[in-house]
Enzyme design. Structure first.
Site, PDB file in Angstrom:
ATOM      1  N   ASP A 402       0.787  -1.226   0.000  1.00  0.00           N
ATOM      2  CA  ASP A 402       0.000   0.000   0.000  1.00  0.00           C
ATOM      3  C   ASP A 402       0.819   1.276   0.000  1.00  0.00           C
ATOM      4  O   ASP A 402       0.272   2.348  -0.269  1.00  0.00           O
ATOM      5  CB  ASP A 402      -0.960  -0.003   1.192  1.00  0.00           C
ATOM      6  CG  ASP A 402      -2.121  -0.965   0.995  1.00  0.00           C
ATOM      7  OD1 ASP A 402      -2.378  -1.341  -0.167  1.00  0.00           O
ATOM      8  OD2 ASP A 402      -2.760  -1.352   1.986  1.00  0.00           O
ATOM      9  N   TYR A 483      -9.952  -0.461   2.195  1.00  0.00           N
ATOM     10  CA  TYR A 483      -9.636  -0.521   3.620  1.00  0.00           C
ATOM     11  C   TYR A 483      -9.258   0.853   4.161  1.00  0.00           C
ATOM     12  O   TYR A 483      -8.575   1.643   3.491  1.00  0.00           O
ATOM     13  CB  TYR A 483      -8.468  -1.475   3.885  1.00  0.00           C
ATOM     14  CG  TYR A 483      -8.889  -2.907   4.129  1.00  0.00           C
ATOM     15  CD1 TYR A 483      -9.687  -3.255   5.214  1.00  0.00           C
ATOM     16  CD2 TYR A 483      -8.487  -3.921   3.268  1.00  0.00           C
ATOM     17  CE1 TYR A 483     -10.062  -4.576   5.441  1.00  0.00           C
ATOM     18  CE2 TYR A 483      -8.862  -5.243   3.486  1.00  0.00           C
ATOM     19  CZ  TYR A 483      -9.648  -5.562   4.565  1.00  0.00           C
ATOM     20  OH  TYR A 483     -10.024  -6.859   4.792  1.00  0.00           O
TER      21      TYR A 483
END
Length: 873
Positions: A402, A483
């Site tokens: 990420d 998320y």
């Protein structure tokens, strides 16, 4: 020596963190704080005074004016590249990101700890996207010294990377052509999707209830070829929940990037479509898939259809109690910490530290001290990985790193009163990208909070002592695709430091196909009509550059071991005792460690030469913290999709030498080239000797020197083995996904340091001395209130405790509290009520929330993943 070489050496010795801070602090005249609430009717706190950091924040990001100056400089330096601020294609030349090049620790320490040393030279780090030999590349460059002057130069930035390279190839088409191909592919099978799903791609209403999206997922990247699969999803028109609306149709793609040819060639991707996969059956080509679909008796699987089940909120439910607002925390008398907003420097009950933010990894903390002693030089996120498993073409090859999407880039505005208390201090960040500066308002918060459980308590027969557990939190939330990661740095009154991560948001689900192959829940559970959860590991890496009472440290395992012993005082009545003891094992080489079985070992970092008053080495213990279980490492052994991009995930924590040339354990562009990553962690944790000379503590090791001075770094992981279940729909809950690591003082002080700062009360109970029993027990005192009673033994003890070492009463000097029967407060209790405005309880979010929209990363395509949205021609 030419000027480019001089700058390279200067940046090598003066600066060196891979991805530095994005969080520019607003330049306000007031360095103390900007009150968010106008508490006119509140009892005034102590007079607000100007608070100033003792040193400049050398980790702070570029100010907007600095960034603009660097952009102008680079446009001239790279005039032959025709730098643009509005790229339309991957081969266009543009400055992808710009931020501070963080200084090397070896240059910062003299500035922090001596009065004579000047701050390290300031440089910028620029990521250039450009064409090289007809291919698109990202490359790192150092720009300095700053401010821009005739001496400023730009040179390739190579020293932070184990690969020796400063660039990666972008073997991928741009976002526009990628998504156009996916739309065209979906349109070409509109008859099939209508038949199987009751939906089709609708360019006029792409997010409508009967529309479809088609997302590519690359599973292999090899010299200009993209191999992968396209999967169909519903868009989630009610909630944006497309990650839990997979539709079970997959098309294999092979993209040959035209940019692999020579300069000036056609750079549009040559897309090819191969097999199709549906309901456990692999079809050789589209014609065979179409023929099968329209054959009588073809077995269909039900589609995932959006509806109220994906909504993250319920506005209509009214169980008992929901008609009243819940309890909340308030801070009626103002903050007890001190904050220099310009320098982003904090002081709170013995803790002092700086903080900043980077585009790739978000908020980091620097130069942490407790009671004037060094604890940590740096505490920072390195990478956040999610690695999936499954039996369909999407889930089986799915992984995310990420930092590539930007944990700081995607740290958006916090919701006051919800993400953080209404009374928190909120700070902005700035991003310098594509030649522009973007402000992210109020995306970092700082607040003090009192826990629902005590820090300590004790009850005797005649007294009760309780201590409130108040702590300081520095928080941000990074939303990467589906998320949301809430990241906390927490500081406790005893000197403990905790890193805690909570995940929430939509899971990335898999399609639940009803066929003979679905015989068991091998990769997850069925959680809706046609939705299966996807087993995945979250492994989130942090760096802790510990300097426990100085830079010379040692790491040991302090083991609790069973042992059989004989003692002379036991003889001859008791021959041998089966018992346990402590045994210390030094860590003498760089290595990876897992949390021990039965918590049977303490991982300790000790000062090599500093001891407390009792002759014990000052240390900090590293423990898996206050989450729902021990923090994990990656389950997959030798991942075929990650290759060498995330070897740090294979152990729970690592201990390595600190080096200027190894400022980070990962790089965002490892995501692009996992086989040949810019930073290969195995070259950092490569078994070097950790034994050192205690006399070599004062100056950090110069890179290239074989000596080692004990300056070590811990890399540690938090996260979870996530097996989503029905309770993860619609969203994973943050309290079940929390994990943390704690750094706890171990003989660091001479006694519990929180005794000086904690707030609490000792209730001294009344009792009589008569009777044979113990006070509070049958036969003891009855507790009657009698002012004529002679002093109890407990009260006599209180008198003794109220005297100094010479037997003199202390209550008259230094404000020492005179102990008495009743409530004895340590710290200041609330003495009278306060009147609070409504905004202190429930902020007006229609006024308080500034953002109009968020640029949340779309994980479905390479262009969005890289943060670039090229404009349509």
């Amino acid at each position: 020596m030419d000027s480019r070489r001089r700058l390279s050496i200067r940046c090598l010795t003066g600066l060196g963190f891979l991805l530095s801070s994005v969080a520019f602090l607003s330049l306000t005249a007031d360095r103390w704080r900007e009150p968010r609430l106008n508490l006119k009717n509140v009892e005034p706190a102590t007079k607000v005074r100007v608070f100033t950091a003792p040193k400049t924040n050398v980790w702070a990001d570029l100010r907007p004016d600095e960034a603009d100056e660097v952009y102008k400089f680079l446009s001239k330096e790279w005039v032959d590249l025709n730098i643009t601020r509005t790229p339309r294609h991957t081969l266009d030349s543009f400055i992808y990101t710009l931020e501070t090049l963080q200084p090397n620790k070896s240059d910062v320490l003299p500035y922090l700890w001596t009065q004579e040393s000047a701050p390290p030279q300031r440089c910028a780090k620029a990521v250039l996207s450009h064409a090289l030999d007809g291919r698109a590349h990202y490359s790192y460059h150092a720009v300095g010294p700053l401010p821009v002057s005739p001496d400023t130069r730009v040179v390739p930035l190579t020293f932070p990377f184990t690969s020796g390279r400063h660039y990666v190839s972008k073997d991928m088409p741009d976002m526009v052509s990628t998504m156009e191909f996916c739309r065209s592919l979906a349109e070409s099978v509109a008859d099939i999707t209508t038949e199987l799903l009751g939906a089709r791609v609708d360019r006029d209403n792409p997010n409508g209830p009967d529309s479809l999206l088609a997302f590519p997922r690359t599973t292999w990247n090899d010299a200009g070829h993209l191999f992968g699969w396209v999967q169909f999803f519903r868009p989630g028109y009610n909630s944006g929940a497309n990650s839990i609306l997979p539709q079970g149709i997959y098309a294999r793609i092979d993209a040959v990037d035209g940019s692999s040819g020579g300069e000036g060639e056609d750079t549009d991707a040559d897309w090819k479509v191969g097999e199709w996969f549906y309901n456990g059956v692999l079809y050789e080509n589209l014609n065979k898939f179409r023929a099968a679909v329209f054959e009588p008796g073809f077995l269909k699987t039900p589609p995932n259809v959006d509806g109220p089940w994906t909504d993250t909120e319920n506005f209509d439910a009214s169980p008992d109690g929901r008609e009243l607002p819940p309890p909340i925390s308030i801070q009626p008398l103002g903050p007890r910490y001190k904050l220099d907003r310009k320098e982003r420097y904090v002081s709170w009950f013995g803790f002092e530290f700086y903080f900043t933010s980077t585009q790739a990894t978000g908020v980091s903390v620097h130069d942490v001290r407790f009671k004037g002693e060094r604890v940590m030089y740096e505490l920072s996120l390195q990478e956040a990985m999610a690695h999936y498993a499954g039996d369909d073409p999407m889930a089986s090859g799915q992984e995310f790193l990420d930092s590539f999407f930007g944990m700081g880039t995607n740290a958006f505005e916090l919701v006051p009163g919800y993400d953080c208390p209404a009374y928190a201090d909120y700070l902005d960040s700035h991003l310098h990208r594509l030649g522009k500066t973007e402000r992210l308002p109020s995306n970092i918060c700082l607040f003090e909070f009192t826990s629902d459980h005590l820090l300590s308590r004790h009850t005797t027969a005649t007294s009760v002592t309780v201590s409130r557990n108040t702590f300081l939190t520095l928080r941000s939330v990074s939303t990467v695709g589906n998320y949301d990661y809430t990241i906390d740095y927490v500081f406790y009154l005893d000197g403990a430091i905790e890193v805690k991560v909570r995940a929430s948001g939509y899971i990335f689900g898999a399609f639940y196909a009803r066929n003979a192959h679905k015989t068991e829940d091998e990769y997850g559970h069925r959680v809706h009509d046609a939705l299966s959860s996807s087993l995945h590991d979250h492994v989130i890496s942090f760096k802790a550059d510990l300097d426990v009472a100085g830079t010379a440290n040692d790491m040991v395992h302090l083991a609790v071991e069973p042992v059989t012993k004989t003692y002379p005082w036991d003889q001859p009545h008791f021959g041998r005792r089966n018992t346990m003891h402590l045994r210390e094992y030094p860590v003498e080489r760089e290595t990876g460690l897992d949390w021990p079985k039965n918590a049977g070992e303490f991982y300790l970092v000790y000062s090599s030469d500093k001891k407390n008053a009792w002759g014990e080495r000052k240390g900090y213990r590293i423990v898996s913290g206050t989450g729902i279980g021990s923090t994990p490492h990656l389950t997959v052994v030798n991942s075929t999709v990650l290759a060498d991009a995330a070897r740090w995930a294979e152990k729970d924590l690592w201990v390595v030498r600190r080096k200027d040339t190894e400022p980070r354990g990962a790089d965002p562009f490892n995501y692009i080239d996992p086989v040949n990553p810019l930073v290969d962690f195995t070259r950092i944790a490569n078994g070097e000797d950790l034994v050192h000379d205690d006399d070599n503590e004062t100056s950090p090791t110069a890179d290239g020197d074989d000596s080692y001075d004990g300056d070590l770094v811990i890399y540690f992981n938090v996260g979870s083995h996530h097996v989503p279940h029905s309770g993860d729909v619609p969203n994973t809950l943050a309290h079940t996904s929390a994990s943390s690591v704690l750094f706890v003082p171990h003989n660091f002080a001479d006694r519990d340091p929180s005794r000086e700062s904690v707030q609490g009360v000792r209730l001294q109970l009344k009792h009589k001395r008569e009777g044979a029993g113990f006070p509070g027990q049958p036969g003891g005192g009855d507790g009657d209130d009698d002012d004529d009673e002679e002093p109890s033994e407990e009260e006599e003890e209180l008198k003794l405790r109220a005297r100094d070492g010479n037997g003199n009463g202390r209550e008259g000097k230094g404000g020492h509290h005179k102990l008495h029967t009743g409530a004895n407060y340590f710290g200041t209790p609330y003495r009278r009520g306060v009147n609070l405005p409504l905004e202190a309880l429930e902020p007006d979010l229609e006024k308080a929330y500034q953002s109009g929209s968020h640029r949340v990363s779309d994980l479905s395509s390479n262009g969005s993943a890289a943060g670039m949205r090229f404009q349509e021609p």
